[in-house]
Design an enzyme around this catalytic site. Structure first.
Site, PDB file in Angstrom:
ATOM      1  CG  MET A   1       8.064 -37.371 -10.140  1.00  0.00           C
ATOM      2  SD  MET A   1       9.592 -37.135 -11.060  1.00  0.00           S
ATOM      3  CE  MET A   1       8.960 -36.970 -12.725  1.00  0.00           C
ATOM      4  N   PRO A   2       7.849 -40.293  -6.990  1.00  0.00           N
ATOM      5  CG  PRO A   2       8.244 -42.561  -6.689  1.00  0.00           C
ATOM      6  CD  PRO A   2       8.658 -41.205  -6.217  1.00  0.00           C
TER       7      PRO A   2
END
Lengths: 72, 72, 72, 72, 72, 72
Positions: A1-2
């Site tokens: 993430m992201p």
């Protein structure tokens, strides 16, 4: 993430991609408060016959070729 | 806005793509209340070895080739 | 197949969505040579704080609310 | 074009999003050779029960809450 | 890598999601030759008014509610 | 429904893809309570110059080639 996905016209060099990846990864770390090692960047590259705006394929709007118009 | 992405089997012609883009852009303007110049359409085209349904790759289901079965 | 994804601002009614789905499904069947029962349409709806163009969130550009500007 | 989609955990402020949008739009213009007005940025925000890595939902790994771990 | 995205109707429990994540992560490791810690799984959940097949919103086809029909 | 998209490095064989499709379709049927015939699986395959993590293209990190590192 992201996970950051970039959809764009074909035609960028590896140098352009690496520079972009480097800088937006740093920006994500700085602004979104994540560690750089958790940022993934993916490029989805398109031929002009597969991208359209205003009801027209970019192949018909811009002709053959890649990424020269500043709109792609 | 809006961004319309069409995932489908490879094998459509530029004429088919342009016709589809033209008509769904008009439809988006008419039904969704947007300006045509703000509609983007993108095609993601797939080989049959990269699409599966009911637990089976379309390559194995339909054989080599493109978009002849009406299911793709 | 095909799978059509529509990313747009929140605020359309169920009637607008149904009308759009109906018409682009028919258009896909007509132009792309598929059966209507194989067409999937998905809407991804966005708040203005999650969509940006020209370096600015649409929340800051258009203010609170939905889909009134013809650009979303 | 280009269209940049950022998938991340919920919990960033509007200020963080605007700052990120501004800077990556400039970076795209600079590095990828496009005009800023053609860059679209979209955020897809996720609850921890909808994101998993290493075989485990982030809800179970990090507990309730948002974006505090530097890995999201 | 890889990143596995699952688009489906709302209504699964956290237990169902965790079980699914666990098993497809193992399957990815086994079949695709990757390490489990590199597998990301993301769920995109949809209301029935945002999913359509055969020209009809699932809200109109299945009525209000979630995930009871085996087709979602 | 559901639609499962797998983004990964190029280089898997048709046998690997078919095996993976078969097993995650069964797993979806078992865990998510859907019929197998409603499960779609799509592979998006990437060259290493189009995938980056930790601010670096995988082309520069892993060199030319495909899927040998267990991280893709």
């Amino acid at each position: 993430m992201p996970i950051i996905t970039v959809k764009m016209a074909k035609g960028r060099t590896i140098e352009q991609k690496q520079k972009f990846v480097e800088n937006i990864t740093k920006e994500a770390a700085r602004t979104l408060n994540v560690k750089e090692e958790w940022v993934t960047v993916i490029f989805d590259e398109y031929d002009r016959e597969n991208w359209a705006s205003n009801g027209q394929l970019h192949l018909l709007k811009f002709g053959q070729g890649f990424g020269k118009k500043g709109a792609e």
